[in-house]
Design a protein around this motif. Structure first.
Motif, PDB file in Angstrom:
ATOM      1  N   PHE B  55       0.958  -1.240   0.048  1.00 43.79           N
ATOM      2  CA  PHE B  55      -0.007   0.109  -0.061  1.00 43.79           C
ATOM      3  C   PHE B  55       0.858   1.238  -0.064  1.00 43.79           C
ATOM      4  N   PHE B 113      -0.220  -6.440   4.220  1.00 46.89           N
ATOM      5  CA  PHE B 113      -0.783  -5.342   3.774  1.00 46.89           C
ATOM      6  C   PHE B 113      -0.941  -4.467   4.719  1.00 46.89           C
ATOM      7  N   MET B 114      -1.392  -4.863   6.021  1.00 51.58           N
ATOM      8  CA  MET B 114      -1.763  -4.126   6.975  1.00 51.58           C
ATOM      9  C   MET B 114      -0.281  -3.330   7.371  1.00 51.58           C
ATOM     10  N   ALA B 115       0.861  -4.118   7.359  1.00 52.80           N
ATOM     11  CA  ALA B 115       2.141  -3.532   7.863  1.00 52.80           C
ATOM     12  C   ALA B 115       2.314  -2.431   6.655  1.00 52.80           C
ATOM     13  N   PHE B 117       0.579  -0.500   5.427  1.00 52.37           N
ATOM     14  CA  PHE B 117      -0.195   0.730   6.010  1.00 52.37           C
ATOM     15  C   PHE B 117       0.577   1.421   6.822  1.00 52.37           C
ATOM     16  N   GLY B 118       1.233   0.666   7.750  1.00 56.52           N
ATOM     17  CA  GLY B 118       1.979   1.205   8.925  1.00 56.52           C
ATOM     18  C   GLY B 118       3.091   1.909   8.258  1.00 56.52           C
ATOM     19  N   LEU B 119       3.667   1.222   7.133  1.00 50.36           N
ATOM     20  CA  LEU B 119       4.813   1.968   6.638  1.00 50.36           C
ATOM     21  C   LEU B 119       4.552   3.344   5.904  1.00 50.36           C
ATOM     22  N   TYR B 121       2.054   5.421   6.951  1.00 49.02           N
ATOM     23  CA  TYR B 121       1.969   6.598   7.900  1.00 49.02           C
ATOM     24  C   TYR B 121       3.381   6.833   8.347  1.00 49.02           C
ATOM     25  N   LEU B 122       4.282   6.054   8.560  1.00 49.32           N
ATOM     26  CA  LEU B 122       5.567   6.118   8.874  1.00 49.32           C
ATOM     27  C   LEU B 122       6.213   7.473   7.994  1.00 49.32           C
ATOM     28  N   ILE B 124       4.733   9.168   5.823  1.00 43.16           N
ATOM     29  CA  ILE B 124       4.041  10.303   5.787  1.00 43.16           C
ATOM     30  C   ILE B 124       4.679  11.170   6.799  1.00 43.16           C
ATOM     31  N   GLY B 125       4.692  10.711   7.926  1.00 43.30           N
ATOM     32  CA  GLY B 125       5.295  11.514   9.230  1.00 43.30           C
ATOM     33  C   GLY B 125       6.496  11.852   9.015  1.00 43.30           C
ATOM     34  N   LEU B 126       7.462  10.927   8.362  1.00 41.05           N
ATOM     35  CA  LEU B 126       8.952  11.349   8.248  1.00 41.05           C
ATOM     36  C   LEU B 126       8.837  12.307   7.188  1.00 41.05           C
ATOM     37  N   GLU B 128       6.635  14.569   6.169  1.00 40.95           N
ATOM     38  CA  GLU B 128       6.316  15.774   6.611  1.00 40.95           C
ATOM     39  C   GLU B 128       7.341  16.642   7.519  1.00 40.95           C
ATOM     40  N   ALA B 129       7.825  15.871   8.236  1.00 40.13           N
ATOM     41  CA  ALA B 129       8.786  16.371   9.588  1.00 40.13           C
ATOM     42  C   ALA B 129      10.078  16.760   8.737  1.00 40.13           C
ATOM     43  N   VAL B 243      -3.466  10.458  -2.718  1.00 42.93           N
ATOM     44  CA  VAL B 243      -4.878   9.929  -3.099  1.00 42.93           C
ATOM     45  C   VAL B 243      -4.725   9.754  -4.355  1.00 42.93           C
TER      46      VAL B 243
END
Lengths: 359, 318, 271
Positions: B55, B113-115, B117-119, B121-122, B124-126, B128-129, B243
């Motif tokens: 994802f 697949f869910m993992a 997803f976690g990636l 978010y990680l 995105i956060g990284l 943007e930071a 998106v």
């Protein structure tokens, strides 16, 4: 030492088939309900209720909904945000057309509209399986979200293009709108969530729940057992969307107090709910609550909890940190326990049962 | 009657009436489709070689583009920045393999697949930071990508082709061809296909799973970088791209998840379909149909071919 | 009366027994491959009918046709006097055909008890609204079926794993749970696809005992596929032999054992 079933003999099948066969579990549930209905409203401040408890309950309801579809029936969905939206808009239309009827009735009734829409988008599930089904649910997500914006009738042609929640009374006290206190909203919400959780628990423990799980585990064998796949899957879509719809109506009326579809019911909301279900545990009602607690409270805790400790962090940094932390935690939990918090909960209970002996 | 006319007759009259506009719309759909296909290609690479539905591919595109632009803004020369970004993508691939995939070997697909997803978010956060949330401008000129447009007189009108679009199409097609050859005819390509079929069987003949995973995630990272450059040069580099990247899903579904030509054909169907649909039929329902049309097109195809256009026919056994 | 005459009389009586299922000229193809060609046989009420043949002979495909999972390209299948062309598997189930699978097809996330209770789905008819409450009639019905399932659990001697998720059980027990699930459907015809595959001698003996008991006590007609010839010849009343999708023999175990084509099929012929 105190938590075990030794000495609790079951003499009827009925007592063996109870949802909580162990006495201590039943006591535990009673205590939790007591805390929920009496303790928290008395002790928790408005801020706590509004930013922690109400979001937690709303998300729990939505997570139960998605868990019925994804956890119990094995159908992956990324459309739960949109189904929540259907509930919210249905409730808004119903209460503005028939303002005389009690708002709680409309909140629950709005679930039926979401269920109907859910069934329509569930129809492809007979032919389409696995990851392919995500596309059908994404079609629902984006099409519905588009409809919420493009059909002004849905938001009563408000200039803002958003739902403006009117004031409605419940037993003479304002329940929705600007004058409603968090305590009232919290208690009504807790009532709805408790009732619907009980219903969901009944469903998943009976014939219908078994046929859902059969479809999830081995659909071909289920069909050879006499389970008709399409009705079973559509029922799962309907019940799941019903829960999401009620959650959406609750979100708009008892939490946000108004808002616009693209903020509240977008694809990220669908993702969030999916996370809750996965982190909490697929195919577990208690997991839905644990997952919802974890994911809905974490950002709040970061936003308000860390500054409270005296460490000042700017809002944007907190937001980034939330993303990073959430992502890392998802991966961490999947590695440690792929079956979610619910499994950890079970293991904990098992350990407690044996305690103080290791085996 | 009016309704039937406006749905079934009028759009075609418009097409016939202004063929140059039709060609323009087709071209835009074609380029959009190629870019969807590029994102989908990243998915296909990873799915083929590890069975993981990644994802995070969409965010990898954004992340790669952000890294490139961010490095350039820090004063690194353009091509050095490009090389460094490739290095970063390799580091990400190695980290993903070590931290995410290796502990999750043999877990069900949904968990992997869910993992990812976690990636997502990680990353995105990284992203943007490190680079901030504001849209950035792609350093297209510094990378010698062409600018401007060519006007072609045809069919009694003018069709405008952006040079960057032409470059995007050419580069994308070249890359797709290279990857197909790589998969089909090299030793690593064969190993990749073996891993996709069965992790255990591949291990038993001495293929190193870990190595293979680093290779495909790195390849997917490079594909993501190229996609990011092309996409960034057409609009700008921002998280909104993520998106758009979701549209790779219907593309994949049409193409059948494991097929490189499938990703291309799927991308073109979706890209052209949604442009034509929006331009000629969109106004009937109030416009902005691009947000969902792609999914509905894929859904219609799926109803007739549940395994996608290029997927193998599913024979159910018991 | 001599022993021989008695035996003959038994044969005659059995021949006169009612036919439960008839398969007439069934053919099945996958793409260009003919999995079954022109197969005809029948199954009589109360008998144990074995279908044997080398690997790839089309035995499982035959069972799949019988319970509606595959649709034969031509031919007719008549069950309990009703002929059908195309039917969905759940229709076969509701007419009283149950089955077990070659590769265990249990619901892995559910407990043994829940798996067996799933077999009762068709017999449960309290509607959705009672299910929502899980009290009153819905609960009574649930308990009624629980009692039935407990009988099956007793019969199969799997009381101790009642509440264990079946995914965690060893293979032999999984096979037994699967038989239990099929029995819970109270079928008229029970199809067993290699019930003893991968079992050791002791487990095989247990399974044989269960099959014979089911046949005698519940008077369930059984059609089974099995590779262990000793077992097949011991417990079955009549045997059909398939090879490459063709029927090459049909008769009592002794007749089949003596058939030259069967011997060729199993031992190979020198050309």
């Amino acid at each position: 030492m105190f938590y075990r079933e030794a000495g609790q003999f079951k003499t009827t099948y009925a007592s063996d088939m109870a949802v909580l066969p162990i006495l201590q579990d039943r006591i535990g549930l009673a205590v939790i309900l007591l805390i929920g209905f009496v303790g928290i409203p008395l002790l928790g401040g408005n801020f706590f209720l509004q930013t922690v408890m109400i979001p937690f309950l709303v998300f729990s309801l939505a997570a139960i909904g998605l868990n019925i579809l994804t956890g119990y029936t094995g159908l992956l969905s990324l459309g739960s945000g949109a189904f929540m939206g259907v509930g919210a808009y249905a409730c808004y239309k119903l209460t503005t057309i028939y303002p005389g009827v009690n708002i709680v009735i409309w909140i629950v009734a709005s679930g039926f509209f979401a269920a109907a829409i859910g069934v329509v988008f569930g129809l492809p599930s007979l032919r389409i399986k696995g990851f392919y089904l995500i596309v059908a649910t994404l079609a629902a997500q984006f099409f519905l979200q588009w409809s919420f914006v493009r059909i002004p009738w849905l938001y009563n042609y408000n200039a803002s293009g958003a739902i403006e929640v009117p004031q409605r009374l419940f037993a003479g006290i304002p329940l929705t709108g600007a004058n409603a206190t968090p305590v009232t909203r919290y208690l009504v919400l807790l009532g709805i969530v408790t009732f619907l959780t009980w219903i969901a628990s009944n469903l998943v423990h009976g014939r219908i729940g078994r046929s859902w799980m059969a479809v999830r585990d081995m659909d071909i064998a289920a069909e050879l057992m006499g389970i008709r796949l399409l009705p079973a899957k559509l029922l799962a879509f309907a019940v799941s969307s019903f829960y999401c719809g009620v959650a959406g109506a609750c979100m708009m009326f008892l939490w946000y107090g108004g808002g616009e579809a693209n903020d509240a019911f977008n694809i990220n909301q669908s993702f969030t709910i999916l996370f809750m279900v996965i982190i909490g545990g697929l195919g577990s009602l208690i997991g839905s609550f644990l997952g919802a607690a974890f994911i809905s409270i974490l950002p709040t805790a970061l936003k308000f909890g860390v500054p409270a400790l005296g460490i000042a962090i700017p809002g944007t940094v907190a937001e980034h940190a939330t993303y990073i932390l959430l992502g890392a935690l998802i991966i961490f939990f999947l590695i440690v326990e792929p079956h979610g918090l619910a499994r950890l909960w079970q293991i904990g209970k098992q350990k407690l049962r044996m305690w103080p002996f290791p085996y | 009657m009016d309704l039937i006319y406006s749905i079934f007759v009028d759009p075609f009259l418009q097409m016939a009436g202004a063929p140059d506009l039709l060609v323009q719309t087709l071209w835009e759909g074609f380029v959009g489709g190629i870019l969807y296909a590029l994102i989908a290609l990243g998915f296909v690479l990873i799915f083929k070689a590890s069975g993981v539905f990644n994802f995070a591919q969409g965010i990898m595109v954004v992340f790669a583009a952000l890294t490139l632009v961010g490095l350039y803004e820090k004063g690194v020369p353009a091509f050095l920045a490009l090389a460094l970004t490739i290095g970063v993508m390799f580091l990400i691939a190695a980290a993903v393999e070590r931290v995410v995939l290796r502990p999750l070997v043999n877990q069900p697909d949904i968990i992997l697949f869910m993992a990812t997803f976690g990636l997502t978010y990680l990353l995105i956060g990284l992203g943007e930071a490190i680079f901030g949330g504001n849209p950035k401008v792609m350093i297209a000129e510094q990378l010698y990508l062409p600018k401007g447009a060519v006007d072609i007189k045809m069919l009694g009108g003018v069709v405008t082709l952006q040079k960057i679009d032409i470059a995007a199409a050419v580069i994308a097609l070249a890359m797709i061809a290279c990857l197909s050859v790589f998969f089909q005819y090299t030793r690593i390509g064969r190993a990749l296909r073996a891993v996709a079929d069965s992790h255990k069987a591949a291990l038993s003949v001495g293929i190193s799973l870990n190595q293979i995973w680093v290779i495909v995630w790195f390849l997917a990272g490079v594909v993501a970088l190229i996609t990011g450059i092309m996409w960034g040069a057409r609009s700008d580099v921002s998280f909104a791209l993520q998106v758009v990247a979701l549209k790779a899903l219907p593309v994949l579904v049409l193409g059948g998840f494991t097929s490189i030509p499938g990703a291309v054909v799927g991308g073109l169907i979706i890209g052209i379909g949604e442009k034509i649909g929006e331009f000629y039929w969109g106004p009937l329902v109030g416009g902005a149909t691009e947000s969902w049309l792609a999914y509905c097109i894929a859904l219609v195809f799926l109803m007739f071919r549940p395994q996608g256009l290029f997927g193998e026919r599913i024979i159910e056994r018991i | 009366m001599s022993a021989l005459a008695e035996m003959l009389q038994g044969e005659v009586a059995r021949a006169a027994a009612e036919t439960l299922l008839t398969v007439e000229n069934v053919s099945l193809t996958f793409g260009g491959v003919r999995a079954l060609s022109d197969i005809s046989f029948d199954i009589r009420k109360g008998e144990i009918r074995a279908i044997i043949g080398p690997n790839g002979a089309g035995k499982t495909s035959m069972l799949n046709c019988i319970n509606g999972f595959y649709h034969p390209r031509s031919g007719r299948i008549t069950f309990k006097g009703k002929t059908r062309q195309r039917m969905r598997p759940y229709e076969a189930a509701s007419q009283g055909i149950a089955r077990t699978f070659q590769n265990v097809a249990l619901f892995k996330g559910m407990t043994t008890l829940d798996n067996i209770l799933t077999g009762r789905t068709l017999k449960m008819n309290r509607n959705f609204f009672w299910q929502l409450l899980r009290h009153g009639p819905a609960m009574r019905e649930e308990i009624e079926h629980r009692i039935y399932c407990e009988d099956i659990i007793d019969f199969l001697e799997i009381e101790h794993i009642r509440k264990t998720p079946v995914g965690k059980l060893p293979y032999g027990l999984q096979k037994r749970v699967e038989l239990g699930r099929a029995l819970a459907m109270q079928p008229d015809l029970l199809l067993l696809d290699e019930p003893m595959a991968g079992m050791n001698l002791e487990e095989k003996e247990d399974m044989c005992r269960f099959i014979l008991d089911v046949n005698r006590h519940f008077r369930t007609t059984i059609a089974l596929i099995e590779h262990d010839m000793g077992v097949v010849m011991d417990i079955s009343d009549r045997v059909v032999v398939l090879e490459y999708g063709h029927k090459i023999a049909d008769g009592t175990p002794d007749e089949v054992k003596a058939d030259q084509r069967v011997i060729d099929a199993y031992l190979g012929v020198s050309h």
